[in-house]
Design an enzyme around this catalytic site. Structure first.
Site, PDB file in Angstrom:
ATOM      1  N   GLU A   1      -6.214 -28.720 -31.281  1.00  0.00           N
ATOM      2  CA  GLU A   1      -5.816 -29.689 -30.261  1.00  0.00           C
ATOM      3  C   GLU A   1      -5.031 -29.024 -29.134  1.00  0.00           C
ATOM      4  O   GLU A   1      -5.119 -29.443 -27.973  1.00  0.00           O
ATOM      5  CB  GLU A   1      -5.021 -30.818 -30.916  1.00  0.00           C
ATOM      6  CG  GLU A   1      -5.910 -31.681 -31.800  1.00  0.00           C
ATOM      7  CD  GLU A   1      -5.148 -32.705 -32.627  1.00  0.00           C
ATOM      8  OE1 GLU A   1      -5.609 -33.859 -32.704  1.00  0.00           O
ATOM      9  OE2 GLU A   1      -4.100 -32.347 -33.205  1.00  0.00           O
TER      10      GLU A   1
ATOM     11  N   GLU B   1      -8.159 -32.650 -40.462  1.00  0.00           N
ATOM     12  CA  GLU B   1      -7.166 -33.667 -40.821  1.00  0.00           C
ATOM     13  C   GLU B   1      -7.681 -34.673 -41.844  1.00  0.00           C
ATOM     14  O   GLU B   1      -6.926 -35.116 -42.724  1.00  0.00           O
ATOM     15  CB  GLU B   1      -6.704 -34.416 -39.555  1.00  0.00           C
ATOM     16  CG  GLU B   1      -5.701 -33.663 -38.706  1.00  0.00           C
ATOM     17  CD  GLU B   1      -6.335 -32.719 -37.724  1.00  0.00           C
ATOM     18  OE1 GLU B   1      -5.624 -32.232 -36.820  1.00  0.00           O
ATOM     19  OE2 GLU B   1      -7.559 -32.441 -37.837  1.00  0.00           O
TER      20      GLU B   1
END
Length: 256
Positions: free
Chosen positions: A110, A130
Site C-alpha cells: 500500500e 490481509e
C-alpha cells in the site's frame, strides 16, 4: 528496542531519501517509523530545495507491512489524517518514487501504491495478504489497486492474498522499471534526478491534475485543469524555460 532510528531521512541534492530502517524485522512498519515518514514528507513539501522523494527499505526487503507483534500489543502504525506509514492517506504534493527490493507486502504494498513511480528489483514481490490474517487492505489496497491494475487482476490479489512478481507487475503497469537485484535504489535515484531537473511548479501541477482528474465531472475537467495550470503558464519559470530553449542553455528554475 534498537537505538537505531526506525526510519532514516537523508538529502541527496534535491532528492529526499526515506529509508524504513528495521531490516531484522523485514522493515515492518511501526508507529515510530510512520511518524518519521510523515515528518519527512512535510519537510519535502515545505522545502524549496527539495523536488522529489524516494522511499525504500534497508537491507533486502522494502516493507513487510504492519508489525503484527506490535499490532497484537495494541500499536497501530498509522497517524490521524496520514494513515498507514504516515503516507497512504496523504501523499505529498511533490512526486515520490518507491525503490523496492524483496517483499512489499500488505501495508508495504500500500505504501508502493501511494507512490507515483515504482522501481523494482527482479526479486521484488507485491502482495496484499490481509485476508489470510482476518484483515482487509484498508490502507489504500482496496481503493488504489483496482485503479492501477485490471479489475480482475486486482480482485485476485485482494481475495486470494497471493503475490505477483516484479516482471508481472511491470507488464501490468504497476512498476516503471525492473532492474537487477541490489540496483533498485540507484535506479530510483537516477529517475528522481531526472524529475528534479524539471520546473517544480510544472511537476507539481502535473501530479495534482493526473491524480485528481479521474474524479472530476466530465463537464468540468477543462475548467478544473485551468485553475491549476494557468498559474504555471503565467509563472516566471515558464518564461525562463522559453528563454533557455531559445538561448540553448540549461534553465534556472525559481519555483515562481
Amino acid at each position: 528496542m534498537s537505538a537505531e532510528p526506525e526510519a532514516l531521512v537523508t538529502e541527496r541534492g534535491p532528492v529526499l531519501v526515506i529509508t524504513i530502517n528495521r531490516p531484522a524485522q523485514k522493515n515492518a512498519m511501526t508507529l515510530a517509523a510512520a511518524k518519521i515518514v510523515a515528518e519527512a514528507l512535510d519537510r519535502l513539501d515545505a522545502s524549496a530545495g527539495l523536488s522529489v522523494a524516494v522511499l525504500t527499505g534497508a537491507g533486502d526487503t522494502f516493507c513487510a507491512g504492519m508489525d503484527l507483534k506490535r499490532f497484537a500489543e495494541g500499536e497501530r502504525p498509522a497517524l490521524p489524517g496520514r494513515g498507514f506509514g504516515g503516507l497512504v492517506e496523504a501523499p505529498p504534493k511533490k512526486p515520490i518514487i518507491a525503490a523496492v527490493e524483496g517483499w512489499a507486502l500488505g501495508g508495504g504494498c500500500e505504501l508502493v501504491l501511494a507512490c507515483d513511480l515504482v522501481v523494482a528489483a527482479e526479486g521484488a514481490r507485491f502482495g496484499l495478504p490481509e485476508v489470510r490474517r482476518g484483515l482487509v487492505a484498508r490502507g489504500g489496497g482496496m481503493l488504489r489497486l483496482p485503479r492501477r491494475l485490471p479489475y480482475a487482476v486486482a480482485m485476485e490479489l485482494l481475495l486470494t492474498g497471493d503475490p505477483i512478481d516484479a516482471l508481472r507487475a511491470e507488464s501490468l503497469g504497476l512498476v516503471n522499471r525492473v532492474v537487477p537485484s541490489g540496483q533498485a535504489l540507484d535506479t530510483a535515484l537516477d529517475l528522481a534526478d531526472r524529475v528534479a531537473r524539471n520546473a517544480p511548479l510544472a511537476v507539481q501541477c502535473a501530479k495534482s491534475v493526473a491524480s485528481a482528474a479521474r474524479d472530476w465531472p466530465e463537464d468540468e475537467i477543462w475548467q478544473r485543469q485551468a485553475v491549476l495550470s494557468d498559474p504555471v503558464f503565467a509563472s516566471d519559470d515558464a518564461q525562463e524555460g522559453a528563454r533557455a530553449f531559445v538561448e540553448r542553455r540549461v534553465p534556472v528554475w525559481r519555483g515562481r
